[in-house]
Motif scaffolding. Sequence first.
Motif, PDB file in Angstrom:
ATOM      1  N   ASP A 107       0.876  -1.169   0.000  1.00 33.86           N
ATOM      2  CA  ASP A 107       0.000   0.000   0.000  1.00 33.86           C
ATOM      3  C   ASP A 107       0.913   1.219   0.000  1.00 33.86           C
ATOM      4  O   ASP A 107       1.668   1.446   0.952  1.00 33.86           O
ATOM      5  CB  ASP A 107      -0.881  -0.027   1.252  1.00 33.86           C
ATOM      6  N   SER A 145       0.492   4.323   0.399  1.00 35.99           N
ATOM      7  CA  SER A 145       0.280   5.378   1.399  1.00 35.99           C
ATOM      8  C   SER A 145       1.073   5.097   2.675  1.00 35.99           C
ATOM      9  O   SER A 145       1.484   6.015   3.380  1.00 35.99           O
ATOM     10  CB  SER A 145      -1.206   5.516   1.725  1.00 35.99           C
ATOM     11  N   SER A 190      -6.885   5.246  -4.960  1.00 36.29           N
ATOM     12  CA  SER A 190      -5.821   4.699  -4.119  1.00 36.29           C
ATOM     13  C   SER A 190      -4.602   4.377  -4.975  1.00 36.29           C
ATOM     14  O   SER A 190      -4.704   4.211  -6.198  1.00 36.29           O
ATOM     15  CB  SER A 190      -6.296   3.428  -3.399  1.00 36.29           C
TER      16      SER A 190
END
Length: 333
Positions: A180, A182, A221
């Motif tokens: 991920d 982030s 995302s």
Amino acid sequence: TTTLTVTNGVSADSTFSCKVSSTEWNIVDEKTLITLNVFAVVFEDKTVLTAQEQTITCSMTGLSETATVVWNNPTGSVITSTQDDYTIDVGALSAGAQDSILTIGITALAALATTSVTFTCVVTSGEYADSEASSNTMTLTTLTFAVEPKPMEVKEATPAVLSCVITGITEVLSAASWTDSSSDVALTDGDDFTIVAGTYNPGTNSQTTTLTVTNGVSADSTFSCKVSSTEWNIVDEKTLITLNVFAVVFEDKTVLTAQEQTITCTMTGLSETATVVWNNPTGSVITSTQDDYTIDVGTKDDAGAQNSVLTIGTIKLAALPTTGTFTCVVTSG
């Protein structure tokens, strides 16, 4: 001088005779033996990486003496042993065999005009200097490591499959994982994600690794695929890949059959104008030329919104059941 041309050559060493007669010398059918020796050359195509120097080999068998070998580059020019980033080992005769090796450095590989080029080794007999030279060619295909991300745009909270296509490899990757972006936290198989490292495809010199986001996401995302390659000396090279989402509002509606009606499929959060297909209550695709239907697919505005409108005429309304289900199928543009 009398000559014999052996049009199709021979597959093994052979002996011929020339027979001559001369009146002034009172000679009739004087026979002289002459040999036609042959050698074989193996010069095979090769696929290589541009990250390290490479060698190509011109292998000769059936020789009586060390052959003369000249190498030509893809433009047809002769390669010299002193030419930048090329090294030539002509080779020596051993048991009738000789291997001549051309080493191509990284700089020369990078300078090749295309990813598929032809090199030539020209072999001439070392025993009979007047023999015709044999020109032999091979195709050198060069590979460059690359990672191509395949971003997606889907409806929010919809399953999505992201992929990274790794090209320019000749063996399976040593590692492939996903994070991920982030938080840079490594993702693992479970209820939310399914990770497939992929298998090496020798036909395309590639491997595709995928991440399935099982439950989708509610907002745009970013993820990363991380790959490692032993042959390229690459460890955890990270490539960003986006998963964009859009929302669809498609509300139930109660209408009168006495006048034509419209139903609207409203999309927001689009990056490009979406493709919209309408299905009637039987599940069949409605075309823009179908009787008593009119479709306005719509276009994305600056805010990322798009309205696709289906107009239903009174004749078609009268033919519908009292309750019918229409479907708008939206695909990212």
